[in-house]
Design a protein around this motif. Structure first.
Motif, PDB file in Angstrom:
ATOM      1  N   ASN A 186     -31.224   4.927  32.230  1.00 12.38           N
ATOM      2  CA  ASN A 186     -32.208   5.560  31.345  1.00 12.38           C
ATOM      3  C   ASN A 186     -31.878   7.026  31.066  1.00 12.38           C
ATOM      4  OD1 ASN A 186     -33.073   6.413  34.003  1.00 12.38           O
ATOM      5  ND2 ASN A 186     -35.002   7.037  33.061  1.00 12.38           N
ATOM      6  N   GLN A 187     -30.926   7.597  31.805  1.00 10.56           N
ATOM      7  CA  GLN A 187     -30.482   8.953  31.460  1.00 10.56           C
ATOM      8  C   GLN A 187     -29.472   8.899  30.319  1.00 10.56           C
ATOM      9  OE1 GLN A 187     -28.976  10.491  35.219  1.00 10.56           O
ATOM     10  NE2 GLN A 187     -30.890  11.580  35.575  1.00 10.56           N
ATOM     11  N   VAL A 188     -28.938   7.704  30.073  1.00 10.03           N
ATOM     12  CA  VAL A 188     -27.937   7.538  29.016  1.00 10.03           C
ATOM     13  C   VAL A 188     -28.621   7.063  27.726  1.00 10.03           C
ATOM     14  CG1 VAL A 188     -25.766   6.435  28.394  1.00 10.03           C
ATOM     15  CG2 VAL A 188     -26.259   6.916  30.787  1.00 10.03           C
ATOM     16  N   GLY A 189     -29.317   5.951  27.808  1.00  8.35           N
ATOM     17  CA  GLY A 189     -30.123   5.523  26.662  1.00  8.35           C
ATOM     18  C   GLY A 189     -29.660   4.297  25.900  1.00  8.35           C
ATOM     19  N   THR A 190     -28.367   3.910  26.032  1.00  8.62           N
ATOM     20  CA  THR A 190     -27.941   2.636  25.434  1.00  8.62           C
ATOM     21  C   THR A 190     -26.936   1.966  26.376  1.00  8.62           C
ATOM     22  OG1 THR A 190     -26.028   3.544  24.251  1.00  8.62           O
ATOM     23  CG2 THR A 190     -28.125   3.480  23.022  1.00  8.62           C
ATOM     24  N   VAL A 191     -26.804   0.650  26.243  1.00 10.01           N
ATOM     25  CA  VAL A 191     -25.860  -0.103  27.075  1.00 10.01           C
ATOM     26  C   VAL A 191     -24.425   0.311  26.743  1.00 10.01           C
ATOM     27  CG1 VAL A 191     -24.974  -2.418  27.571  1.00 10.01           C
ATOM     28  CG2 VAL A 191     -27.444  -2.055  27.354  1.00 10.01           C
ATOM     29  N   THR A 192     -24.131   0.474  25.454  1.00  6.22           N
ATOM     30  CA  THR A 192     -22.768   0.846  25.035  1.00  6.22           C
ATOM     31  C   THR A 192     -22.330   2.160  25.679  1.00  6.22           C
ATOM     32  OG1 THR A 192     -23.106  -0.263  22.930  1.00  6.22           O
ATOM     33  CG2 THR A 192     -21.302   1.336  23.025  1.00  6.22           C
ATOM     34  N   GLU A 193     -23.188   3.159  25.641  1.00  2.00           N
ATOM     35  CA  GLU A 193     -22.830   4.452  26.228  1.00  2.00           C
ATOM     36  C   GLU A 193     -22.754   4.373  27.752  1.00  2.00           C
ATOM     37  OE1 GLU A 193     -24.877   7.867  23.668  1.00  2.00           O
ATOM     38  OE2 GLU A 193     -26.070   6.024  23.804  1.00  2.00           O
ATOM     39  N   ALA A 194     -23.599   3.554  28.367  1.00  2.72           N
ATOM     40  CA  ALA A 194     -23.544   3.388  29.829  1.00  2.72           C
ATOM     41  C   ALA A 194     -22.181   2.819  30.217  1.00  2.72           C
ATOM     42  CB  ALA A 194     -24.667   2.488  30.310  1.00  2.72           C
ATOM     43  N   ILE A 195     -21.699   1.847  29.448  1.00  2.00           N
ATOM     44  CA  ILE A 195     -20.383   1.248  29.715  1.00  2.00           C
ATOM     45  C   ILE A 195     -19.288   2.310  29.586  1.00  2.00           C
ATOM     46  CG2 ILE A 195     -18.649  -0.384  28.809  1.00  2.00           C
ATOM     47  CD1 ILE A 195     -21.011  -2.264  28.082  1.00  2.00           C
ATOM     48  N   GLU A 196     -19.392   3.135  28.547  1.00  2.83           N
ATOM     49  CA  GLU A 196     -18.372   4.178  28.327  1.00  2.83           C
ATOM     50  C   GLU A 196     -18.342   5.185  29.475  1.00  2.83           C
ATOM     51  OE1 GLU A 196     -19.290   5.770  24.476  1.00  2.83           O
ATOM     52  OE2 GLU A 196     -18.656   3.900  23.502  1.00  2.83           O
ATOM     53  N   VAL A 197     -19.518   5.574  29.917  1.00  2.00           N
ATOM     54  CA  VAL A 197     -19.619   6.557  30.991  1.00  2.00           C
ATOM     55  C   VAL A 197     -19.016   5.998  32.291  1.00  2.00           C
ATOM     56  CG1 VAL A 197     -21.387   7.506  32.510  1.00  2.00           C
ATOM     57  CG2 VAL A 197     -21.509   7.950  30.076  1.00  2.00           C
ATOM     58  N   VAL A 198     -19.294   4.744  32.577  1.00  3.44           N
ATOM     59  CA  VAL A 198     -18.741   4.107  33.783  1.00  3.44           C
ATOM     60  C   VAL A 198     -17.216   4.027  33.684  1.00  3.44           C
ATOM     61  CG1 VAL A 198     -18.578   1.921  35.049  1.00  3.44           C
ATOM     62  CG2 VAL A 198     -20.817   2.843  34.429  1.00  3.44           C
ATOM     63  N   LYS A 199     -16.718   3.689  32.496  1.00  2.00           N
ATOM     64  CA  LYS A 199     -15.263   3.594  32.308  1.00  2.00           C
ATOM     65  C   LYS A 199     -14.590   4.933  32.561  1.00  2.00           C
ATOM     66  CE  LYS A 199     -14.287   0.061  28.816  1.00  2.00           C
ATOM     67  NZ  LYS A 199     -14.078   0.016  27.360  1.00  2.00           N
ATOM     68  N   LYS A 200     -15.226   5.995  32.074  1.00  2.00           N
ATOM     69  CA  LYS A 200     -14.706   7.350  32.262  1.00  2.00           C
ATOM     70  C   LYS A 200     -14.552   7.650  33.754  1.00  2.00           C
ATOM     71  CE  LYS A 200     -16.635  10.185  28.959  1.00  2.00           C
ATOM     72  NZ  LYS A 200     -15.657  10.524  27.953  1.00  2.00           N
ATOM     73  N   ALA A 201     -15.587   7.333  34.511  1.00  2.00           N
ATOM     74  CA  ALA A 201     -15.562   7.603  35.947  1.00  2.00           C
ATOM     75  C   ALA A 201     -14.514   6.731  36.646  1.00  2.00           C
ATOM     76  CB  ALA A 201     -16.941   7.373  36.551  1.00  2.00           C
ATOM     77  N   LYS A 202     -14.443   5.462  36.251  1.00  2.00           N
ATOM     78  CA  LYS A 202     -13.472   4.565  36.884  1.00  2.00           C
ATOM     79  C   LYS A 202     -12.041   4.988  36.583  1.00  2.00           C
ATOM     80  CE  LYS A 202     -14.785   0.048  37.828  1.00  2.00           C
ATOM     81  NZ  LYS A 202     -14.688  -1.354  37.414  1.00  2.00           N
ATOM     82  N   ASP A 203     -11.805   5.411  35.336  1.00  2.00           N
ATOM     83  CA  ASP A 203     -10.458   5.857  34.963  1.00  2.00           C
ATOM     84  C   ASP A 203     -10.003   7.038  35.812  1.00  2.00           C
ATOM     85  OD1 ASP A 203     -10.250   3.893  33.112  1.00  2.00           O
ATOM     86  OD2 ASP A 203     -10.674   5.159  31.363  1.00  2.00           O
ATOM     87  N   ALA A 204     -10.981   7.834  36.267  1.00  2.00           N
ATOM     88  CA  ALA A 204     -10.647   8.990  37.107  1.00  2.00           C
ATOM     89  C   ALA A 204     -10.572   8.595  38.589  1.00  2.00           C
ATOM     90  CB  ALA A 204     -11.682  10.079  36.907  1.00  2.00           C
ATOM     91  N   HIS A 205     -10.648   7.286  38.857  1.00  2.00           N
ATOM     92  CA  HIS A 205     -10.635   6.743  40.226  1.00  2.00           C
ATOM     93  C   HIS A 205     -11.808   7.245  41.053  1.00  2.00           C
ATOM     94  CE1 HIS A 205      -6.826   4.974  39.332  1.00  2.00           C
ATOM     95  NE2 HIS A 205      -6.403   6.156  38.897  1.00  2.00           N
ATOM     96  N   TRP A 206     -12.915   7.478  40.379  1.00  2.00           N
ATOM     97  CA  TRP A 206     -14.150   7.830  41.075  1.00  2.00           C
ATOM     98  C   TRP A 206     -14.831   6.556  41.586  1.00  2.00           C
ATOM     99  CZ3 TRP A 206     -17.971  11.776  38.475  1.00  2.00           C
ATOM    100  CH2 TRP A 206     -17.391  13.058  38.478  1.00  2.00           C
TER     101      TRP A 206
END
Ligand code: PGA
Ligand code: ZN
Length: 429
Positions: free
Chosen positions: A343-363
């Protein structure tokens, strides 16, 4: 195609209004509702509230409901629910603001999640599978649950400053066993607290953790350690804490007695003191993760602590699930895990993008509930579909928390022999 969208005001687990949506397609009706939390930040998407004092203390959501029933519904009817990014883009196009202030992130997220469920049905695949497809994740993975067992901070009425002590059944061989280990430990803990602190110590906080009147984090960790021992899971269950330090940072100091009626003044800690305390705790207890160890604005101190490599360092208020904050924190090595609150993001598409960003950084990535929850179990499918390896959904207590854990049990059953539990790979699932 989407044929009808009907929103209404319902109530969350705190008795505060929230948005629910029924989205209809030729295949059926798909329902979603949104959570809400205690910590809110400057850069998170805007939760639209009525602000009408005489109703629900200003917390009504009828404006958001009306926006869905008119503007959003008009724009989305006829669209294919399987095309998640087009649906989310259409809403963002209508909103036009950077923080979703025009339509409200609560309105947009309810529709986005309902559409995601309808999209899965359209494709005749389970929800987690649809989310895996949308994100390009090859193998869905059951996450390690970070189960809250002791509550404090803003989430409970005891004197404990720290918001949560969690147990992570990393040594389980599957998700079902992880929940069994977590529940047994929780039941043992109840008896231990009863013995030491009396029955009132077993009252629970907003997310279902026990709230005994202990004053130090070490005292809480000791209770949990005894419970793990009694349950027979020594070594197989690790510990995590959510300090939520923003809530008791005063000036540049941390008031570990911020809720105590008679303060001694002894417990006012500097950032350095806090680093020392965490380092000590990580040596004495099997702590593998610390969330929000410092104030949300104390990037430097967070970075310093992360560089010591004591445990996973999770950014909650520090990041607010905001892509720009996450990029900066990745760039500056400020922390090494994301707490994702949809709910801090607001859409499923953006939530997926944010998670991908973190995963790509090996977080590490933890999909998180909020203190104000509903019976919607979407985040369970989200965690599996995105293979984040970690989920945080409170204690095994209170229906809105169990809704998520129970959905994960169903998913594991459905996947059968193909089910993979992140377990020891909880950080890099
Ligand atoms: P909140 O708490 O939903 O009350 O913000 C959740 C958390 O701090 O992790
Ligand atoms: Zn937190």
């Amino acid at each position: 195609a989407i044929t009808r969208i009907k929103a209404r005001q319902i109530l969350d687990s705190r008795g505060i209004p929230t948005v629910e949506v029924d989205l209809y397609t030729n295949k059926g009706m798909y329902r979603a509702s949104v959570p809400s939390g205690a910590s809110t930040g400057m850069y998170e998407a805007v939760e639209m509230r009525d602000g009408e004092k005489g109703k629900f203390l200003g917390k009504g959501v009828s404006k958001a409901v009306n926006i869905i029933n008119a503007k959003i519904s008009e724009a989305l009817i006829g669209m294919d629910p399987a095309l998640q990014s087009q649906i989310d883009q259409a809403m963002m196009g209508l909103d036009k603001t950077e923080n979703k202030a025009e339509l409200g992130a609560n309105a947009m997220l309810a529709v986005s999640i309902a559409a995601c469920k309808a999209g899965a049905a359209e494709k005749e695949v389970p929800l987690y599978k649809h989310i895996a497809d949308l994100s390009g994740t090859s193998n869905p993975i059951l996450p390690v649950p970070a189960i809250t067992v002791i509550s404090g901070g803003k989430h409970a009425g005891n004197n404990l400053a720290v918001q949560e002590i969690m147990i992570l059944p990393i040594g389980a061989s599957n998700f079902g066993e992880a929940m069994q280990m977590g529940c047994e430990t929780y039941q043992h803990l109840k008896v231990i607290i009863l013995e030491r602190n009396g029955s009132s110590g077993c009252n629970v906080g907003v997310d279902g953790g026990f709230a005994p009147n202990i004053s130090s984090i070490a005292e809480g960790l000791d209770l949990v350690k005894v419970a793990i021992d009694r349950a027979g899971y020594n070594g197989r269950i690790k510990l995590a804490i959510d300090v939520a330090a923003t809530d008791f940072c005063i000036g540049k100091k941390y008031d570990l007695d911020f809720k105590a009626p008679n303060k001694s003044g002894q417990n006012f800690k500097t950032g350095e003191d806090m680093i020392e305390m965490y380092t000590q705790l990580c040596t004495e207890y099997p702590i593998v993760s610390i969330e929000q160890p410092f104030d949300k604005d104390d990037w430097e101190r967070t970075k310093l602590f992360t560089s010591l490599g004591k445990c996973q360092v999770v950014g909650d208020d520090l990041l607010m699930s905001n892509p720009k904050c996450i990029e900066r924190a990745i760039h500056e090595s400020t922390c090494n895990a994301l707490l994702l609150k949809v709910n801090q993001v607001g859409t499923v598409t953006e939530a997926i993008e944010v998670v991908k960003k973190a995963k790509d950084a090996h977080w590490g990535v933890i999909i998180s509930h909020r203190s104000g929850e509903t019976e919607d179990s979407f985040i369970a499918d989200l965690a599996v579909g995105l293979a984040t390896g970690q989920i945080k959904a409170g204690a095994p207590c209170r229906g809105e928390r169990l809704a998520k854990y129970n959905q994960l049990l169903r998913i594991e059953e459905e996947l059968g022999a193909e089910a993979t539990y992140s377990g020891e790979n909880w950080r890099q699932a």
